[in-house]
Design an enzyme around this catalytic site. Structure first.
Site, PDB file in Angstrom:
ATOM      1  N   LYS A 154       0.876  -1.177   0.000  1.00  0.00           N
ATOM      2  CA  LYS A 154       0.000   0.000   0.000  1.00  0.00           C
ATOM      3  C   LYS A 154       0.908   1.220   0.000  1.00  0.00           C
ATOM      4  O   LYS A 154       2.046   1.151   0.469  1.00  0.00           O
ATOM      5  CB  LYS A 154      -0.861  -0.011   1.282  1.00  0.00           C
ATOM      6  CG  LYS A 154      -2.094   0.848   1.228  1.00  0.00           C
ATOM      7  CD  LYS A 154      -3.268   0.147   0.590  1.00  0.00           C
ATOM      8  CE  LYS A 154      -4.445   1.090   0.463  1.00  0.00           C
ATOM      9  NZ  LYS A 154      -5.587   0.444  -0.179  1.00  0.00           N
ATOM     10  N   GLY A 163     -23.459   3.467   4.140  1.00  0.00           N
ATOM     11  CA  GLY A 163     -22.636   3.955   3.039  1.00  0.00           C
ATOM     12  C   GLY A 163     -23.162   3.484   1.697  1.00  0.00           C
ATOM     13  O   GLY A 163     -23.047   2.311   1.357  1.00  0.00           O
ATOM     14  N   VAL A 164     -23.761   4.407   0.946  1.00  0.00           N
ATOM     15  CA  VAL A 164     -24.243   4.036  -0.386  1.00  0.00           C
ATOM     16  C   VAL A 164     -23.412   4.769  -1.438  1.00  0.00           C
ATOM     17  O   VAL A 164     -23.912   5.572  -2.223  1.00  0.00           O
ATOM     18  CB  VAL A 164     -25.775   4.255  -0.572  1.00  0.00           C
ATOM     19  CG1 VAL A 164     -26.543   3.044  -0.119  1.00  0.00           C
ATOM     20  CG2 VAL A 164     -26.267   5.505   0.144  1.00  0.00           C
ATOM     21  N   VAL A 202     -19.602   1.042  -3.902  1.00  0.00           N
ATOM     22  CA  VAL A 202     -19.875  -0.360  -3.532  1.00  0.00           C
ATOM     23  C   VAL A 202     -21.302  -0.489  -2.968  1.00  0.00           C
ATOM     24  O   VAL A 202     -22.079  -1.351  -3.387  1.00  0.00           O
ATOM     25  CB  VAL A 202     -18.841  -0.866  -2.493  1.00  0.00           C
ATOM     26  CG1 VAL A 202     -19.208  -2.253  -1.982  1.00  0.00           C
ATOM     27  CG2 VAL A 202     -17.431  -0.872  -3.091  1.00  0.00           C
TER      28      VAL A 202
HETATM   29  P1  NAD Z   1     -17.186   5.548  -1.761  1.00  0.00           P
HETATM   30  O1  NAD Z   1     -16.358   6.681  -1.326  1.00  0.00           O
HETATM   31  O2  NAD Z   1     -17.710   5.512  -3.158  1.00  0.00           O
HETATM   32  O3  NAD Z   1     -18.434   5.349  -0.782  1.00  0.00           O
HETATM   33  C1  NAD Z   1     -18.365   5.529   0.585  1.00  0.00           C
HETATM   34  C2  NAD Z   1     -19.701   6.088   1.011  1.00  0.00           C
HETATM   35  O4  NAD Z   1     -19.722   6.176   2.447  1.00  0.00           O
HETATM   36  C3  NAD Z   1     -19.978   7.495   0.500  1.00  0.00           C
HETATM   37  O5  NAD Z   1     -21.257   7.555  -0.059  1.00  0.00           O
HETATM   38  C4  NAD Z   1     -19.843   8.357   1.745  1.00  0.00           C
HETATM   39  O6  NAD Z   1     -20.641   9.520   1.695  1.00  0.00           O
HETATM   40  C5  NAD Z   1     -20.335   7.397   2.796  1.00  0.00           C
HETATM   41  N1  NAD Z   1     -19.958   7.770   4.174  1.00  0.00           N
HETATM   42  C6  NAD Z   1     -18.850   8.384   4.624  1.00  0.00           C
HETATM   43  N2  NAD Z   1     -18.918   8.565   5.951  1.00  0.00           N
HETATM   44  C7  NAD Z   1     -20.096   8.030   6.351  1.00  0.00           C
HETATM   45  C8  NAD Z   1     -20.744   7.883   7.622  1.00  0.00           C
HETATM   46  N3  NAD Z   1     -20.211   8.350   8.731  1.00  0.00           N
HETATM   47  N4  NAD Z   1     -21.952   7.272   7.648  1.00  0.00           N
HETATM   48  C9  NAD Z   1     -22.530   6.797   6.530  1.00  0.00           C
HETATM   49  N5  NAD Z   1     -21.964   6.914   5.318  1.00  0.00           N
HETATM   50  C10 NAD Z   1     -20.765   7.521   5.229  1.00  0.00           C
HETATM   51  O7  NAD Z   1     -16.294   4.231  -1.478  1.00  0.00           O
HETATM   52  P2  NAD Z   1     -16.525   2.774  -2.049  1.00  0.00           P
HETATM   53  O8  NAD Z   1     -15.619   2.551  -3.216  1.00  0.00           O
HETATM   54  O9  NAD Z   1     -17.985   2.514  -2.166  1.00  0.00           O
HETATM   55  O10 NAD Z   1     -15.930   1.896  -0.862  1.00  0.00           O
HETATM   56  C11 NAD Z   1     -16.675   1.693   0.330  1.00  0.00           C
HETATM   57  C12 NAD Z   1     -15.807   0.955   1.317  1.00  0.00           C
HETATM   58  O11 NAD Z   1     -15.387  -0.288   0.780  1.00  0.00           O
HETATM   59  C13 NAD Z   1     -14.523   1.698   1.673  1.00  0.00           C
HETATM   60  O12 NAD Z   1     -14.211   1.429   3.004  1.00  0.00           O
HETATM   61  C14 NAD Z   1     -13.492   1.060   0.748  1.00  0.00           C
HETATM   62  O13 NAD Z   1     -12.176   1.150   1.212  1.00  0.00           O
HETATM   63  C15 NAD Z   1     -13.960  -0.365   0.762  1.00  0.00           C
HETATM   64  N6  NAD Z   1     -13.546  -1.126  -0.412  1.00  0.00           N
HETATM   65  C16 NAD Z   1     -13.852  -0.686  -1.651  1.00  0.00           C
HETATM   66  C17 NAD Z   1     -13.434  -1.418  -2.752  1.00  0.00           C
HETATM   67  C18 NAD Z   1     -13.757  -0.975  -4.148  1.00  0.00           C
HETATM   68  O14 NAD Z   1     -13.535  -1.763  -5.085  1.00  0.00           O
HETATM   69  N7  NAD Z   1     -14.293   0.227  -4.342  1.00  0.00           N
HETATM   70  C19 NAD Z   1     -12.718  -2.612  -2.576  1.00  0.00           C
HETATM   71  C20 NAD Z   1     -12.450  -3.054  -1.275  1.00  0.00           C
HETATM   72  C21 NAD Z   1     -12.864  -2.299  -0.202  1.00  0.00           C
END
Ligand code: NAD
Length: 372
Positions: free
Chosen positions: A97, A197-198, A201
């Site tokens: 990372k 969190g919407v 993912v």
């Molecule tokens: P993203 O930034 O698109 O979505 C995150 C969402 O969480 C956003 O809508 C944000 O507004 C919301 N959020 C932030 N703080 C919040 C809170 N206190 N309460 C409720 N909602 C809140 O990110 P993503 O790509 O959807 O990833 C989501 C999670 O999954 C992250 O932790 C990321 O590291 C993990 N992840 C993602 C992937 C990927 O392929 N995108 C892969 C592995 C892990």
């Protein structure tokens, strides 16, 4: 030291006071590389946890850390998680990372990113980067001008596009496995799911859940996303403060890390937890145990959200095939169920059990390599 990141990391308080070499020794990190460039203000740390299975792969995150130590701690924990994620998913990929310390709005520029690309190149493929918080595919294009050790590129550049869709499918599989373990059936019809969190993912996951007629409650800090989830998918909206007061069958954390902690666990009113966020347990041992004591099934985060690394690893190896990747992500169901069953039989914390499975593969393949 409190790490203030989007995924605010897991880790014991004791660990937060330890020095870098002690943490490296505790978790078996191979290398930490600090890169500095005065002209662009670049301060980068590349964490290489393990290259036993293959190149250390994991995204670059840019964050305005309160101190350099916080950045180092972040990279140490995140790189370790990547090792386990790839190992348990059967990938020939190690864990790494990178973090860029500073304000993305002030510092990010073509020269800044290309300078970082040169540092990656100097490692000769030992570390392979991808996008993460505050590093977009546009940024990766600049990094790629200086190094080929980049993955997660847009389709227009020969990449696989957004990995979040495959991640969401894998999370859906993980939720079904957790449901099977908790309720004896993996049908999610009528199940009450609390989805935190919407984003990329979470929104895709919501679609899968609604298609299966689950009763979904969503929470986010972005009003427009909540409105969209409610309007398009009929999700019930809950404020971030209310989330742990809602009774549900399944809690799916898809926003932040460390949401399973001393504050939230006593309040939790769910039967199972499975979601996409990284480092959901603030402290793997302590909070994993607290969940066990409450009888809550916990699907290990790095196993459940491995769809994304499957996609970017395939892209890097030149083996990207969507259909095959969805089949591979479907395997998360079996793997997750296997770990949950084993954890139950052995009365063991499921997160630690998943780490044990990942470490066993690393050790076996390491031995295989040494014997050749
Ligand atoms: P993203 O930034 O698109 O979505 C995150 C969402 O969480 C956003 O809508 C944000 O507004 C919301 N959020 C932030 N703080 C919040 C809170 N206190 N309460 C409720 N909602 C809140 O990110 P993503 O790509 O959807 O990833 C989501 C999670 O999954 C992250 O932790 C990321 O590291 C993990 N992840 C993602 C992937 C990927 O392929 N995108 C892969 C592995 C892990």
């Amino acid at each position: 030291m409190k790490v203030n990141t989007v995924e605010s990391l897991s880790g014991s308080t004791e660990e937060k006071g330890m020095n870098t070499f002690d943490i490296m020794a505790k978790y078996g990190h191979e290398q930490i590389v600090q890169c500095y460039d005065e002209a662009t203000g670049l301060k980068a740390i590349i964490g290489i946890h393990s290259t036993v299975l293959g190149p250390a792969m994991g995204g670059t995150r840019m964050w305005n850390y309160a101190s350099d130590e916080e950045g180092i701690l972040d990279v140490l924990r995140l790189s370790r998680g990547m090792t386990y994620k790839s190992a348990i998913s059967g990938l020939n990929i190690g864990g790494g990372k990178a973090v860029l310390i500073g304000d993305p709005k002030k510092l990010k520029s073509e020269t800044y990113l290309r300078r970082f690309g040169k540092f990656i190149e100097s490692l000769n493929g030992k570390y392979v980067t991808a996008g993460d918080v505050n590093i977009s595919t546009r940024d990766l294009e600049y990094i790629r001008m200086e190094t080929s050790h980049v993955t997660g590129l847009p389709e227009a550049l020969g990449g696989g596009g957004s990995s979040s869709l495959i991640t969401a499918f894998g999370v859906y599989m993980g939720i079904k496995a957790a449901a099977k373990q908790a309720f004896g059936t993996d049908s999610l019809e009528g199940r009450k799911v609390m989805l935190q969190g919407v984003g990329a993912v979470g929104m895709r996951l919501l679609q899968y859940l609604v298609e299966e007629k689950s009763d979904v409650f969503v929470s986010d800090i972005e009003e427009d996303r909540l409105q969209y989830a409610s309007r398009e998918y009929g999700a019930h909206v809950v404020s971030p403060e209310q989330i742990f007061d809602i009774e549900s069958d399944i809690y799916a954390p898809c926003a932040l890390g460390a949401t399973l902690n001393d504050y939230s666990i006593p309040k939790l009113k769910c039967t199972a937890i499975a979601g996409g966020a990284n480092n959901q347990l603030e402290d793997e041992e302590k909070h994993g145990q607290m969940l066990m004591d409450k009888g809550i099934i916990y699907a290990p985060d790095f196993l459940v959200n491995a769809g994304g690394i499957m996609a970017v690893a395939a892209e890097y190896m030149g083996e990207f095939n969507k259909e095959y990747l969805y089949q591979k992500a479907e395997g998360i169901y079996d793997k997750c169920l296997e770990v949950l069953k084993k954890a139950k039989v052995q009365q063991q914390n499921a997160q630690l059990m998943a780490i044990e499975v990942a470490e066993a593969r690393i050790s076996a393949i390491g031995q295989l390599h040494r014997s050749l």
